[in-house]
Design a protein around this motif. Structure first.
Motif, PDB file in Angstrom:
ATOM      1  N   UNK A  23       0.945  -1.222   0.074  1.00  0.00           N
ATOM      2  CA  UNK A  23      -0.046  -0.010  -0.021  1.00  0.00           C
ATOM      3  C   UNK A  23       0.884   1.187  -0.029  1.00  0.00           C
ATOM      4  N   UNK A  24       0.333   2.388  -0.533  1.00  0.00           N
ATOM      5  CA  UNK A  24       1.290   3.706  -0.670  1.00  0.00           C
ATOM      6  C   UNK A  24       1.686   4.119   0.814  1.00  0.00           C
ATOM      7  N   UNK A  25       0.752   3.880   1.610  1.00  0.00           N
ATOM      8  CA  UNK A  25       1.242   4.466   3.000  1.00  0.00           C
ATOM      9  C   UNK A  25       2.119   3.552   3.661  1.00  0.00           C
ATOM     10  N   UNK A  26       2.571   2.359   3.267  1.00  0.00           N
ATOM     11  CA  UNK A  26       3.570   1.603   3.703  1.00  0.00           C
ATOM     12  C   UNK A  26       4.533   1.086   2.861  1.00  0.00           C
ATOM     13  N   UNK A  27       5.242   2.104   2.089  1.00  0.00           N
ATOM     14  CA  UNK A  27       6.216   1.734   1.255  1.00  0.00           C
ATOM     15  C   UNK A  27       7.368   0.929   1.623  1.00  0.00           C
ATOM     16  N   UNK A  28       7.402  -0.215   0.895  1.00  0.00           N
ATOM     17  CA  UNK A  28       8.646  -1.101   1.268  1.00  0.00           C
ATOM     18  C   UNK A  28       8.033  -2.362   2.511  1.00  0.00           C
ATOM     19  N   UNK A  29       6.911  -2.206   2.619  1.00  0.00           N
ATOM     20  CA  UNK A  29       6.258  -3.324   3.660  1.00  0.00           C
ATOM     21  C   UNK A  29       6.204  -4.642   2.733  1.00  0.00           C
ATOM     22  N   UNK A  30       6.185  -5.690   3.654  1.00  0.00           N
ATOM     23  CA  UNK A  30       5.941  -7.223   2.807  1.00  0.00           C
ATOM     24  C   UNK A  30       4.772  -7.355   3.041  1.00  0.00           C
ATOM     25  N   UNK A  31       4.174  -7.497   1.699  1.00  0.00           N
ATOM     26  CA  UNK A  31       2.773  -7.790   1.566  1.00  0.00           C
ATOM     27  C   UNK A  31       2.756  -8.991   0.447  1.00  0.00           C
ATOM     28  N   UNK A  32       3.895  -9.941   0.307  1.00  0.00           N
ATOM     29  CA  UNK A  32       3.806 -11.001  -0.461  1.00  0.00           C
ATOM     30  C   UNK A  32       2.706 -12.016  -0.602  1.00  0.00           C
ATOM     31  N   UNK A  33       2.257 -12.251   0.326  1.00  0.00           N
ATOM     32  CA  UNK A  33       1.193 -13.094   0.481  1.00  0.00           C
ATOM     33  C   UNK A  33      -0.086 -12.469  -0.075  1.00  0.00           C
ATOM     34  N   UNK A  34      -0.396 -11.081   0.306  1.00  0.00           N
ATOM     35  CA  UNK A  34      -1.350 -10.407  -0.338  1.00  0.00           C
ATOM     36  C   UNK A  34      -1.212 -10.181  -1.836  1.00  0.00           C
ATOM     37  N   UNK A  35      -0.005 -10.045  -2.380  1.00  0.00           N
ATOM     38  CA  UNK A  35      -0.068  -9.794  -3.662  1.00  0.00           C
ATOM     39  C   UNK A  35      -0.455 -11.330  -4.366  1.00  0.00           C
ATOM     40  N   UNK A  36      -0.186 -12.331  -3.938  1.00  0.00           N
ATOM     41  CA  UNK A  36      -0.537 -13.538  -4.404  1.00  0.00           C
ATOM     42  C   UNK A  36      -1.956 -13.839  -4.541  1.00  0.00           C
ATOM     43  N   UNK A  37      -2.521 -13.237  -3.475  1.00  0.00           N
ATOM     44  CA  UNK A  37      -3.953 -13.388  -3.337  1.00  0.00           C
ATOM     45  C   UNK A  37      -4.655 -12.328  -4.308  1.00  0.00           C
TER      46      UNK A  37
END
Length: 280
Positions: free
Chosen positions: A115-129
């Motif tokens: 998310x734009x408010x969390x640049x660099x955060x780990x959302x790999x599982x969310x991206x897969x979904x």
């Protein structure tokens, strides 16, 4: 065909005009509508927008009103960076289709891996979904191609390993002095076509005298040199312009940057140090 409409080919065989017209930071309403209308009149057949730009409806209206057959215009839009569940992605997909009102979208991208408010955060599982929802929409004919944007190597590799359909394109920031080599190389190793947004570094490039000097070798503008530079790196440039004159000017790319000048441009350090980057 002209230089801007000569095609690259995506991994699934879909043709994409090699220069696109970007609409980031172009306000919705008359400004976006007129800019896209002018771009189509100038010969562009590839228009790039996103939910986050808040101008999809204006872009879609300009395309519908152009009188150009739908299958002659390549349209890209993007999933909101905040949509990291299947349900949220599916909802956003249908909202983009409704706003554009063009029947289908040619290329749809995950706008960012976080998310734009969390640049660099780990959302790999969310991206897969989210990707799973995009795969299903692709299978349903809502998209002709699907891909990603602003993904670094780690986010790319995770998604490639957890996808049924490999992404077909990566869109990232690319301009003279800022080439994201690791991210580009990773995408190309997996067969993706790379697109470069902000080829003019959102205007910062105009103040660089070294770039201006090389543009003078060809009697072209800095903008024309910058767009041609991206193209000669085998990347789809996505310039934006609001004024009709600049829209037309940016299509005049019928020149070749010499190998020596390409080497000089490729060797430059960041030519726009005031520009923000999304590379994490």
């Amino acid at each position: 065909m002209s230089i801007i409409t000569d095609p690259f080919t995506l991994p699934n065989g879909v043709k994409i005009p090699q220069v696109g017209f970007g609409t980031w930071q172009i306000p919705a309403g008359d400004v976006a509508y007129t800019s896209v209308a002018n771009a189509l009149k100038a010969g562009y057949r590839h228009i790039d927008t996103a939910t986050a730009y808040r101008n999809e409806a204006s872009v879609g209206a300009a395309i519908r009103d152009s009188g150009i057959a739908r299958d002659q215009i390549f349209v890209t839009s993007k999933l909101p960076a905040e949509a990291k569940t299947y349900a949220d992605a599916a909802k956003a997909i249908d909202e983009s289709l409704t706003k554009l009102d063009l029947g289908y979208i040619d290329l749809y991208l995950i706008h960012a891996p976080w998310p734009w408010a969390e640049l660099g955060a780990d959302y790999k599982e969310g991206n897969a979904e989210a990707w799973r929802a995009m795969e299903d929409a692709y299978d349903a004919g809502k998209f002709r191609a699907i891909g990603i944007s602003n993904f670094n190597v780690a986010d790319q590799e995770y998604l490639y390993a957890h996808s049924r359909i490999t992404p077909m394109a990566l869109q990232l920031q690319f301009y003279i002095g800022y080439r994201e080599a690791a991210n580009v190389d990773c995408a190309r190793a997996h067969g993706l076509l790379v697109e470069g947004f902000s080829p003019l570094a959102t205007g910062f490039l105009f103040g660089n005298q070294d770039v201006a000097a090389i543009a003078g070798h060809y009697d072209v503008t800095v903008a024309q040199l910058a767009i041609r530079y991206v193209l000669q790196n085998g990347i789809v440039p996505l310039p934006k312009a609001i004024g009709a004159d600049h829209v037309v000017e940016n299509t005049k790319l019928d020149f070749i940057i010499s190998p020596a000048d390409m080497a000089a441009l490729n060797a430059m350090n960041d030519t726009a140090p005031g520009e923000d980057h999304n590379e994490y």
